[in-house]
Design a protein around this motif. Structure first.
Motif, PDB file in Angstrom:
ATOM      1  N   LEU A 295      43.132  47.450  -4.387  1.00 54.30           N
ATOM      2  CA  LEU A 295      42.008  47.064  -3.542  1.00 54.30           C
ATOM      3  C   LEU A 295      41.692  45.577  -3.661  1.00 54.30           C
ATOM      4  O   LEU A 295      40.746  45.086  -3.045  1.00 54.30           O
ATOM      5  CB  LEU A 295      40.772  47.892  -3.899  1.00 54.30           C
ATOM      6  CG  LEU A 295      40.854  49.368  -3.502  1.00 54.30           C
ATOM      7  CD1 LEU A 295      39.759  50.173  -4.183  1.00 54.30           C
ATOM      8  CD2 LEU A 295      40.772  49.519  -1.996  1.00 54.30           C
ATOM      9  N   SER A 328      41.372  56.365  -3.596  1.00 51.77           N
ATOM     10  CA  SER A 328      41.427  55.767  -2.264  1.00 51.77           C
ATOM     11  C   SER A 328      42.358  56.560  -1.359  1.00 51.77           C
ATOM     12  O   SER A 328      43.427  56.982  -1.790  1.00 51.77           O
ATOM     13  CB  SER A 328      41.933  54.312  -2.343  1.00 51.77           C
ATOM     14  OG  SER A 328      41.125  53.536  -3.199  1.00 51.77           O
ATOM     15  N   PRO A 342      38.390  53.120  -0.320  1.00 53.99           N
ATOM     16  CA  PRO A 342      37.892  53.648  -1.600  1.00 53.99           C
ATOM     17  C   PRO A 342      36.815  54.712  -1.409  1.00 53.99           C
ATOM     18  O   PRO A 342      35.836  54.502  -0.695  1.00 53.99           O
ATOM     19  CB  PRO A 342      37.326  52.404  -2.290  1.00 53.99           C
ATOM     20  CG  PRO A 342      36.897  51.520  -1.159  1.00 53.99           C
ATOM     21  CD  PRO A 342      37.871  51.768  -0.039  1.00 53.99           C
ATOM     22  N   HIS A 343      36.998  55.846  -2.042  1.00 51.59           N
ATOM     23  CA  HIS A 343      35.999  56.917  -1.996  1.00 51.59           C
ATOM     24  C   HIS A 343      35.056  56.720  -3.186  1.00 51.59           C
ATOM     25  O   HIS A 343      35.296  57.230  -4.276  1.00 51.59           O
ATOM     26  CB  HIS A 343      36.689  58.281  -2.056  1.00 51.59           C
ATOM     27  CG  HIS A 343      37.534  58.558  -0.858  1.00 51.59           C
ATOM     28  ND1 HIS A 343      37.092  59.307   0.209  1.00 51.59           N
ATOM     29  CD2 HIS A 343      38.793  58.156  -0.544  1.00 51.59           C
ATOM     30  CE1 HIS A 343      38.046  59.373   1.126  1.00 51.59           C
ATOM     31  NE2 HIS A 343      39.080  58.685   0.696  1.00 51.59           N
ATOM     32  N   TYR A 370      34.069  56.982 -10.057  1.00 57.26           N
ATOM     33  CA  TYR A 370      35.380  56.764  -9.446  1.00 57.26           C
ATOM     34  C   TYR A 370      36.467  56.573 -10.494  1.00 57.26           C
ATOM     35  O   TYR A 370      37.585  57.058 -10.343  1.00 57.26           O
ATOM     36  CB  TYR A 370      35.343  55.589  -8.470  1.00 57.26           C
ATOM     37  CG  TYR A 370      34.474  54.431  -8.878  1.00 57.26           C
ATOM     38  CD1 TYR A 370      34.914  53.479  -9.780  1.00 57.26           C
ATOM     39  CD2 TYR A 370      33.193  54.282  -8.337  1.00 57.26           C
ATOM     40  CE1 TYR A 370      34.113  52.420 -10.143  1.00 57.26           C
ATOM     41  CE2 TYR A 370      32.382  53.221  -8.699  1.00 57.26           C
ATOM     42  CZ  TYR A 370      32.848  52.289  -9.601  1.00 57.26           C
ATOM     43  OH  TYR A 370      32.047  51.241  -9.976  1.00 57.26           O
ATOM     44  N   THR A 426      43.511  52.033  -7.477  1.00 61.39           N
ATOM     45  CA  THR A 426      43.534  50.576  -7.450  1.00 61.39           C
ATOM     46  C   THR A 426      44.660  50.074  -8.313  1.00 61.39           C
ATOM     47  O   THR A 426      45.070  50.731  -9.251  1.00 61.39           O
ATOM     48  CB  THR A 426      42.209  49.993  -7.972  1.00 61.39           C
ATOM     49  OG1 THR A 426      41.996  50.434  -9.312  1.00 61.39           O
ATOM     50  CG2 THR A 426      41.056  50.401  -7.102  1.00 61.39           C
TER      51      THR A 426
END
Length: 426
Positions: A295, A328, A342-343, A370, A426
């Motif tokens: 990310l 993600s 991204p969740h 996360y 990430t």
């Protein structure tokens, strides 16, 4: 050659490499304390990963946190960190962090236009002794990008997936009003204000100038750096760190005008953003399943770490994790852009959703942070960490999921075939 005989193109007190939040803060404080500062940035924009994130800082015991009305103390934070870190809680750097954090916030507020505020509810990520409900996580106060003039174009925009209407930033507090603009007068007035401001912005700017979250922090620091007279050089890449015996003397930079040797009398600060997209570092430090996507901005390729290693710096390996993970979903858009979404918390952590691995087994509390969510993914299948988020249409109506906004329509089969249909890291 002996460093005393080296020819320097530029001499300064402090050289800072990387114009994200950390680098700009270092450069800004250096300049405010009377140092001559050169700040170099690899890309053509400031902000780094901070500009595309929430830009939150975790600083217990601050005056700004107390103003949120949530009880908190440094001692309670120390209890929390001790429970999390175990034997590492005795590290003297922890004491320095706890003492210096509130001082830094007050210093910036007194001497610059950098302002932080704490939401009343922003719980610590782990349910451990000393955890707080709020007051420790702080974000930058919204900023009007028009104050930067032409420099506004130098602020890295948020991720495209997090903007609406061609460049309008939307925060968590804006979502209820945008989803139900006619529910009451407050919602309607808020939405009309947002839309009117954005329409006016687009007359003279490529995106909205109402900056929030990480973008607001970056813009505030950038304004301070400019006012303090820092020598900010864009498209300038770190190539080599120059040492004189055991001391760092300066660095060689690759700039549009060619190579530049900079002598830094007081020191060099490396703030280049970590591992990022560096294939070498990802293959060396990450599990196989976590190597493909990041990310971070594409310009973040691990320059600071790799360059420091060439002068005998060592990457600490006694860590729980080599990175901060974020689940993600990855999908190729119709225009060819690959969206890594991204969740964070607005969908994955809501009631009514289940996360299962490729064997169809639930493997985690979906409301975990996360980082912990992905750590569970890796434990579930480290060679090819994949998860599937399962929900019904009512969930999508209420919360959305990934690139499907609340009250939206699930992606078509064609869209799913273009994408990966799973979660990444990430």
């Amino acid at each position: 050659m002996p460093q005393g005989d080296r020819s320097w193109d530029v001499e300064t007190d402090l050289l800072v490499v990387g114009a994200g939040a950390a680098g700009m803060t270092a450069a800004l404080v250096g300049a405010l304390e009377g140092l001559n500062v050169v700040l170099c940035e690899k890309s053509e924009m400031v902000g780094g990963t901070t500009a595309t994130s929430a830009g939150t800082v975790w600083i217990p015991g601050s005056r700004q946190g107390q103003l949120a009305g949530t009880p908190d103390t440094v001692d309670a934070a120390r209890t929390y960190l001790t429970a999390m870190l175990g034997e590492h809680a005795t590290d003297e750097r922890l004491d320095m962090f706890l003492k210096a954090g509130p001082v830094v916030l007050d210093y910036l507020e007194q001497k610059t236009n950098v302002r932080f505020a704490a939401p009343p509810v922003h719980p610590d990520y782990k349910q451990l002794p000393g955890a707080a409900i709020g007051g420790r996580a702080l974000g930058a106060v919204p900023f009007d990008g028009r104050k930067l003039g032409d420099d506004f174009a130098r602020v890295r925009p948020p991720r495209r997936e997090f903007m609406v209407l061609g460049g309008m930033m939307v925060g968590k507090a804006d979502i209820p009003a945008l989803l139900a603009p006619f529910r009451n007068w407050t919602n309607f007035r808020h939405v009309i204000g947002l839309l009117t401001r954005h329409a006016l912005d687009r007359i003279s700017h490529k995106r909205g100038t109402r900056l929030i979250m990480g973008n607001a922090l970056v813009a505030r620091l950038f304004e301070g750096v400019r006012r303090a007279g820092v020598d900010l050089r864009f498209e300038t890449v770190l190539r080599e760190i120059i040492c004189d015996g055991d001391d760092v003397a300066g660095a060689v930079l690759s700039a549009p005008i060619g190579e530049v040797a900079v002598r830094a009398r007081k020191g060099v600060v490396l703030a280049t953003g970590g591992i990022g997209w560096s294939r070498e570092l990802r293959e060396r430090l990450f599990p196989e399943a976590a190597r493909r996507f990041s990310l971070a901005p594409s310009s973040n390729t691990g320059d600071g770490i790799l360059t420091a290693e060439r002068v005998n710096a060592v990457v600490e390996r006694d860590l729980e994790s080599p990175a901060l993970w974020m689940p993600s979903s990855v999908m190729a858009q119709a225009d060819g852009q690959v969206s890594v979404f991204p969740h964070i918390m607005l969908d994955r952590a809501k009631p009514g959703l289940l996360a299962v691995n490729k064997s169809g087994r639930r493997f985690v509390n979906e409301a975990d942070s996360y980082h912990d969510f992905v750590a569970a993914m890796l434990r579930s299948n480290a060679s090819a960490a994949t998860a599937f988020l399962i929900c019904d249409r009512a969930f999508i109506r209420d919360f959305g999921i990934g690139l499907v906004h609340p009250q939206g329509t699930p992606p078509s089969t064609e869209a799913l075939q273009r994408g990966r249909g799973s979660l990444s890291k990430t």
